[in-house]
Scaffold this active site. Structure first.
Site, PDB file in Angstrom:
ATOM      1  N   GLU A  31      -2.896 -14.673   4.783  1.00 34.09           N
ATOM      2  CA  GLU A  31      -1.428 -14.911   5.685  1.00 34.09           C
ATOM      3  C   GLU A  31      -1.225 -16.247   6.119  1.00 34.09           C
ATOM      4  O   GLU A  31      -2.062 -17.282   6.116  1.00 34.09           O
ATOM      5  CB  GLU A  31      -1.608 -13.946   6.911  1.00 34.09           C
ATOM      6  N   GLU A  62     -10.322   6.438   5.528  1.00 36.21           N
ATOM      7  CA  GLU A  62     -11.408   5.946   4.575  1.00 36.21           C
ATOM      8  C   GLU A  62     -10.575   4.526   4.363  1.00 36.21           C
ATOM      9  O   GLU A  62     -11.495   3.574   3.995  1.00 36.21           O
ATOM     10  CB  GLU A  62     -11.338   6.714   3.315  1.00 36.21           C
ATOM     11  N   LYS A 120      -7.561  -0.372  10.373  1.00 36.22           N
ATOM     12  CA  LYS A 120      -8.915  -0.753  11.364  1.00 36.22           C
ATOM     13  C   LYS A 120      -8.427  -1.150  12.864  1.00 36.22           C
ATOM     14  O   LYS A 120      -9.259  -0.737  13.807  1.00 36.22           O
ATOM     15  CB  LYS A 120      -9.535  -1.630  10.591  1.00 36.22           C
ATOM     16  N   GLY A 176      -1.514 -15.379  -2.215  1.00 38.13           N
ATOM     17  CA  GLY A 176      -1.420 -14.173  -1.166  1.00 38.13           C
ATOM     18  C   GLY A 176      -2.539 -13.328  -0.874  1.00 38.13           C
ATOM     19  O   GLY A 176      -2.423 -12.240  -0.337  1.00 38.13           O
ATOM     20  N   LYS A 192     -13.608  -3.834  11.420  1.00 42.42           N
ATOM     21  CA  LYS A 192     -14.201  -2.897  10.361  1.00 42.42           C
ATOM     22  C   LYS A 192     -15.543  -2.597  10.692  1.00 42.42           C
ATOM     23  O   LYS A 192     -16.147  -1.389  10.586  1.00 42.42           O
ATOM     24  CB  LYS A 192     -13.980  -3.523   8.998  1.00 42.42           C
ATOM     25  N   VAL A 240       0.885  -1.342   0.095  1.00 38.40           N
ATOM     26  CA  VAL A 240      -0.080  -0.056   0.082  1.00 38.40           C
ATOM     27  C   VAL A 240       0.889   1.094   0.029  1.00 38.40           C
ATOM     28  O   VAL A 240       0.561   2.114  -0.681  1.00 38.40           O
ATOM     29  CB  VAL A 240      -0.957   0.099   1.053  1.00 38.40           C
TER      30      VAL A 240
END
Length: 439
Positions: free
Chosen positions: A191, A130, A106, A188, A206, A15
């Site tokens: 985990e 967001e 989160k 992937g 969440k 990310v």
């Protein structure tokens, strides 16, 4: 043009790398608010790791807390992860130093969101998140801003792509949970230790955030009833299909007279519903509100570009001077949550019993259900081909599945009836119980 909005990014995984690239590619669009946006500093655990990026133009910080306090940044972008440790320390430090914060974390918000939001209010800085729920789906803005004129009665959705991928594969190919999980890990999507995803905890974090936004209450992650998908069997998916349903792991927050239900569990949803069509790693969130009715948002719930899209959207708001209360209203205005225990949940149920194939078993089950006041919508008993061929007229005594679909009943009542059936010695193994979510 005013001075540049300087970003410091902590965490350079998938990310973080995507955010770096997106800010560079969209620099002109991001400056449309009148303020140039640029990454000026970064932090990660391993400076020597080859990330396929040219990082020479950025100030490097080994310590994310030092980056958060640095005079070289205006916005601290936290992409480290985890409810505590470096992520929490760095976000607290950034807020204390008067920096805006953008996070995709989160777990951090579910555990410490109220305290962090209160600190951000006192400092007059933004705490934007967001990307913390449903990846690229702009559900935070949709609820907090787009639906501000609505009274929300329910919000629910597929909030974990790993679980949706596994259930989709199990349904399409008749595979076991274990086989699909192994494939998800190889691709992937899961985990090495998949517990956080497959046992529902990721979805619960969440959901707790969405509950606060939708109902104006303090985040109550500990009030979420959580059940994962590891107990779902191929037979359950086959029976769901025959009965007109699909099984999804849903997070559901619903306003009731007693308070707000928060629950995460495998759920039967009608195949004709929008959310039932969502397959693979895709996420979906449905909001039931008084003015707009039912609103469903569907899209990528994870991945570098999808999550980066949400992160950059928050950065664009900050650049434009948009500042809103973290959870839609000041922290002091959030109501204390009234928990509704799962035993009080009322709805339809899919119940799969493994019973001994002998005369009177189905009648015994039906009697116990009737005594508990539970009405049965349908009942299906299956005998194995072997049992039918060796004993076509009678009963084999071997374990066979007996599937019930109930009309609305409370969880506590259903559990009591199942306990009575077990005491009668009718069960060969523990029952399977899956809630049905009606539209």
């Amino acid at each position: 043009m005013t001075q540049t909005l300087r970003l410091g990014i902590a965490g350079l995984g998938t990310v973080g790398a995507a955010v770096l690239g997106m800010v560079a590619r969209r620099a002109e669009a991001l400056s449309a608010s009148g303020r140039t946006v640029a990454v000026t500093a970064i932090s990660a655990r391993d400076r020597s790791r080859d990330r396929g990026l040219d990082l020479s133009g950025f100030a490097w910080f080994d310590d994310p807390v030092a980056l958060a306090r640095s005079e070289e940044i205006d916005v601290f972008v936290e992409l480290i992860g985890g409810a505590d440790g470096p992520a929490k320390d760095a976000v607290e430090a950034a807020i204390a130093a008067g920096k805006h914060v953008v996070t995709a974390n989160k777990a951090l918000l579910a555990r410490h969101g109220a305290a962090l939001a209160n600190a951000a209010e006192e400092k007059g800085v933004a705490l934007a998140y967001e990307a913390s729920v449903a990846g690229g789906i702009p559900i935070i803005k949709a609820i907090r801003e787009g639906l501000a004129g609505n009274a929300v009665s329910r919000v629910y959705g597929i909030l974990n792509g790993t679980c949706n991928y596994i259930l989709s594969r199990m349904e399409a190919e008749g595979l076991t949970f274990e086989a699909c999980l192994k494939d998800a890990q190889a691709l992937g999507y899961a985990e090495a230790d998949p517990t956080f995803d497959v046992e529902g905890f990721d979805t619960a974090h969440k959901l707790a955030i969405l509950t606060s936004l939708a109902f104006g209450v303090e985040i109550d992650a500990d009030g979420v009833s959580v059940e994962g998908i590891s107990g779902v069997k191929p037979l359950d998916l086959t029976m769901a299909d025959e009965l007109g349903y699909r099984i999804k792991l849903l997070g559901v927050a619903q306003a009731t007279e007693a308070g707000i239900e928060q629950r995460v569990h495998p759920t039967m949803v009608a195949k004709a519903s929008a959310i039932a069509q969502v397959m693979g790693v895709t996420n979906a969130v449905t909001v039931d509100a008084d003015a707009v009715g039912e609103l469903t948002l569907i899209g990528p719930g994870a991945g570098g570009n999808a999550t980066a899209s949400a992160v950059v959207a928050d950065i664009a708001d900050i650049a434009a001077g948009v500042r809103r209360p973290t959870f839609g209203r000041p922290v002091a205005g959030l109501a204390a949550p009234r928990r509704v225990e799962m035993q009080r949940h009322e709805g339809g149920y899919y119940i799969r019993l493994t019973v001994h194939d002998r005369t009177g078993v189905a009648a015994g089950v039906a009697t116990r259900m009737a005594e508990a006041g539970i009405s049965i919508e349908s009942i299906v008993q299956r005998r194995s081909a072997k049992a039918a061929s060796t004993d076509p007229q009678g009963r084999s005594g071997q374990p066979v599945p007996l599937v019930l679909i109930t009309y609305a009943a409370t969880e506590g009542t259903v559990r009591e009836a199942l306990a009575a059936i077990d005491r009668d010695g009718l069960l060969a193994e523990a029952p399977q119980l899956i809630r049905i979510e009606r539209e």
